[in-house]
Design a protein around this motif. Structure first.
Motif, mmCIF file in Angstrom:
data_model
loop_
_atom_site.group_PDB
_atom_site.id
_atom_site.type_symbol
_atom_site.label_atom_id
_atom_site.label_comp_id
_atom_site.label_asym_id
_atom_site.label_seq_id
_atom_site.Cartn_x
_atom_site.Cartn_y
_atom_site.Cartn_z
ATOM 1 N N LEU A 1 0.637 -1.268 -0.111
ATOM 2 C CA LEU A 1 -0.023 0.199 0.062
ATOM 3 C C LEU A 1 1.196 1.684 0.131
ATOM 4 O O LEU A 1 0.352 1.962 -0.674
ATOM 5 N N ASP A 2 1.960 1.351 0.808
ATOM 6 C CA ASP A 2 3.158 2.456 1.146
ATOM 7 C C ASP A 2 3.871 2.803 -0.707
ATOM 8 O O ASP A 2 4.038 3.490 -1.031
ATOM 9 N N ALA A 3 3.919 1.518 -1.672
ATOM 10 C CA ALA A 3 4.699 1.560 -2.439
ATOM 11 C C ALA A 3 3.849 2.386 -3.183
ATOM 12 O O ALA A 3 4.118 2.822 -4.114
ATOM 13 N N LEU A 4 2.418 1.951 -3.751
ATOM 14 C CA LEU A 4 1.209 2.358 -4.495
ATOM 15 C C LEU A 4 1.211 3.839 -3.930
ATOM 16 O O LEU A 4 1.213 4.218 -4.956
ATOM 17 N N LYS A 5 0.433 4.659 -2.802
ATOM 18 C CA LYS A 5 0.659 5.290 -2.515
ATOM 19 C C LYS A 5 1.631 6.536 -2.851
ATOM 20 O O LYS A 5 1.426 7.499 -3.636
ATOM 21 N N ALA A 6 3.129 6.127 -2.677
ATOM 22 C CA ALA A 6 4.447 6.932 -3.284
ATOM 23 C C ALA A 6 3.992 7.249 -5.260
ATOM 24 O O ALA A 6 4.362 7.793 -5.419
ATOM 25 N N LEU A 7 3.318 5.660 -5.828
ATOM 26 C CA LEU A 7 3.476 5.754 -7.310
ATOM 27 C C LEU A 7 2.626 7.206 -7.428
ATOM 28 O O LEU A 7 2.275 7.641 -8.014
ATOM 29 N N GLU A 8 1.299 7.624 -6.766
ATOM 30 C CA GLU A 8 0.030 7.934 -6.746
ATOM 31 C C GLU A 8 0.750 9.526 -6.852
ATOM 32 O O GLU A 8 0.652 10.613 -7.561
ATOM 33 N N ARG A 9 1.647 9.322 -5.769
ATOM 34 C CA ARG A 9 2.283 10.948 -5.529
ATOM 35 C C ARG A 9 3.026 11.504 -6.730
ATOM 36 O O ARG A 9 3.634 13.036 -6.981
ATOM 37 N N ALA A 10 3.644 10.583 -7.141
ATOM 38 C CA ALA A 10 4.615 10.609 -7.744
ATOM 39 C C ALA A 10 4.087 10.826 -9.670
ATOM 40 O O ALA A 10 4.556 12.102 -10.039
ATOM 41 N N PHE A 11 3.023 10.471 -10.072
ATOM 42 C CA PHE A 11 2.447 11.433 -11.227
ATOM 43 C C PHE A 11 1.901 12.891 -10.186
ATOM 44 O O PHE A 11 0.740 12.637 -11.155
ATOM 45 N N GLY A 12 1.555 12.924 -9.329
ATOM 46 C CA GLY A 12 0.656 14.267 -9.111
ATOM 47 C C GLY A 12 -0.298 13.964 -8.240
ATOM 48 O O GLY A 12 -1.108 15.146 -8.307
ATOM 49 N N ARG A 13 -0.769 13.087 -7.143
ATOM 50 C CA ARG A 13 -2.012 12.817 -6.762
ATOM 51 C C ARG A 13 -1.426 13.346 -5.693
ATOM 52 O O ARG A 13 -0.568 13.296 -4.914
#
Length: 163
Positions: free
Chosen positions: A77-89
């Motif tokens: 979950l942490d890894a997926l949330k980091a990817l969301e943030r990398a896309f600007g979420r």
């Protein structure tokens, strides 16, 4: 000692354009490529374009992928949330427009529940944009007891067909 790996079914959604990846469909395709780079991609569903749910406003592009990872669910979950943030979420409105939304639908470890995460995803059985792509690429994935993604997708279709 070898690291134990797990399979995860991950839902991908976007309903806001991105400066580099363009329209939501391009965002979903870019997210699939990034998930493949970060983990081992087993399969990806066809892309779905569908109306927004809740108060999200704009229509969504959605897909589901199966990835392999050595991470346990909270770390995944942490890894997926980091990817969301990398896309600007950015955090904010629950049903607001989002560049990228990633959700763990299921994992091969069965059920998981803590204060941040419940697997299988609690709304999976009622959301076509999650369940139908999952059933397309992993029809035999057990989700509730002996009920598989294919079984639950068929049930959802029957509920939707009733007047």
């Amino acid at each position: 000692m070898t690291e134990q790996t797990h399979l995860y079914a991950v839902a991908i959604g976007s309903n806001r354009p991105h400066g580099r990846h363009g329209r939501p469909a391009g965002v979903v395709q870019a997210a699939i490529a990034d998930l493949d780079a970060a983990f081992s991609l087993f399969d990806a569903s066809p892309l779905l374009l569908n109306p927004a749910s809740g108060g999200a406003g704009r229509d969504f592009a959605n897909a589901v992928v199966i990835v392999e990872s050595g991470l346990e669910p909270p770390a995944m979950l942490d890894a997926l949330k980091a990817l969301e943030r990398a896309f600007g979420r950015r955090g904010g409105k629950r049903w607001g427009a989002r560049v990228l939304d990633l959700d763990i639908l299921a994992w091969d470890g069965g059920r998981w529940s803590d204060r941040r995460l419940t697997v299988p995803h609690p709304a999976l059985e009622t959301r076509e944009f999650m369940l139908l792509p999952l059933a397309a690429i992993a029809p035999r994935w057990p989700l509730r007891g002996r009920l598989t993604a294919r079984h639950l997708a068929a049930r959802l279709g029957k509920r939707r067909a009733k007047p």
